[in-house]
Design a protein around this motif. Sequence first.
Motif, PDB file in Angstrom:
ATOM      1  N   ILE A  17     112.765  95.896 163.615  1.00  0.00           N
ATOM      2  CA  ILE A  17     111.508  95.433 164.219  1.00  0.00           C
ATOM      3  C   ILE A  17     111.565  95.696 165.713  1.00  0.00           C
ATOM      4  O   ILE A  17     112.556  95.368 166.370  1.00  0.00           O
ATOM      5  N   GLU A  18     110.504  96.298 166.236  1.00  0.00           N
ATOM      6  CA  GLU A  18     110.361  96.458 167.675  1.00  0.00           C
ATOM      7  C   GLU A  18     109.645  95.217 168.188  1.00  0.00           C
ATOM      8  O   GLU A  18     108.502  94.946 167.816  1.00  0.00           O
ATOM      9  N   ALA A  19     110.324  94.447 169.044  1.00  0.00           N
ATOM     10  CA  ALA A  19     109.773  93.182 169.531  1.00  0.00           C
ATOM     11  C   ALA A  19     108.743  93.430 170.621  1.00  0.00           C
ATOM     12  O   ALA A  19     108.917  94.308 171.461  1.00  0.00           O
ATOM     13  N   LEU A  59     119.538  94.673 169.235  1.00  0.00           N
ATOM     14  CA  LEU A  59     119.967  95.735 170.126  1.00  0.00           C
ATOM     15  C   LEU A  59     118.780  96.101 171.006  1.00  0.00           C
ATOM     16  O   LEU A  59     117.860  96.793 170.562  1.00  0.00           O
ATOM     17  N   GLY A  60     118.791  95.580 172.227  1.00  0.00           N
ATOM     18  CA  GLY A  60     117.669  95.821 173.133  1.00  0.00           C
ATOM     19  C   GLY A  60     116.420  95.130 172.619  1.00  0.00           C
ATOM     20  O   GLY A  60     116.423  93.928 172.377  1.00  0.00           O
TER      21      GLY A  60
END
Length: 142
Positions: A50-52, A83-84
Motif C-alpha cells: 500500500i502506498e500511504a 518501507l518509506g
Amino acid sequence: MRALLIPACVLLSSCFLFKDDEPAKVEKSTKPRLVGRVASMPAGANFVLIEAYGPWKVPDGGLLSGIGNEGRTSNLATTGEKLGQYLAADIRSGLAKVGDSVYYRPIAEPEEGPASPTTAIGGSPTPQLETQKDSDELPARP
C-alpha cells in the motif's frame, strides 16, 4: 457620549468572566478515511503493498477496506512491515488489484460505566457453585 461608552465596554468585558470552563468532549470519529492505494500485488502472493497518503496512523493488525472499480472490495490487515511510504497488508478476503483505494475505519471503544453485579432474570443473585458448610456439620477432628 463617553459616559455611555465606558460603562458599555465594562459590561461587555465582564460577560467573558462568567464563561463556563467545561472541557469540550472530543469524540473520536469512526468515519472511514482514505489512507492510501494498492501500489503493487506480487503474483501468487496473498498480500499487497500500500502506498500511504500522508502519515500512517493505522495500528499493526488494523483492518483496512480496499475498494476498486466495478464494485470490487477486499478486506486487508496491516502486517506492520513498512518501507518509506509503502506498507504491507495481508488479504483477508475479497479481490484486490493495483490502484484500489484503501480506507481505514477506527473501531470505537465502548464507554466504561460503573461496574454493577449481575443478577439473574428473576432478580435473585446468581447461584453459587459450592454449597456453604456450617461449622456444626463438619466432622470432629480426632
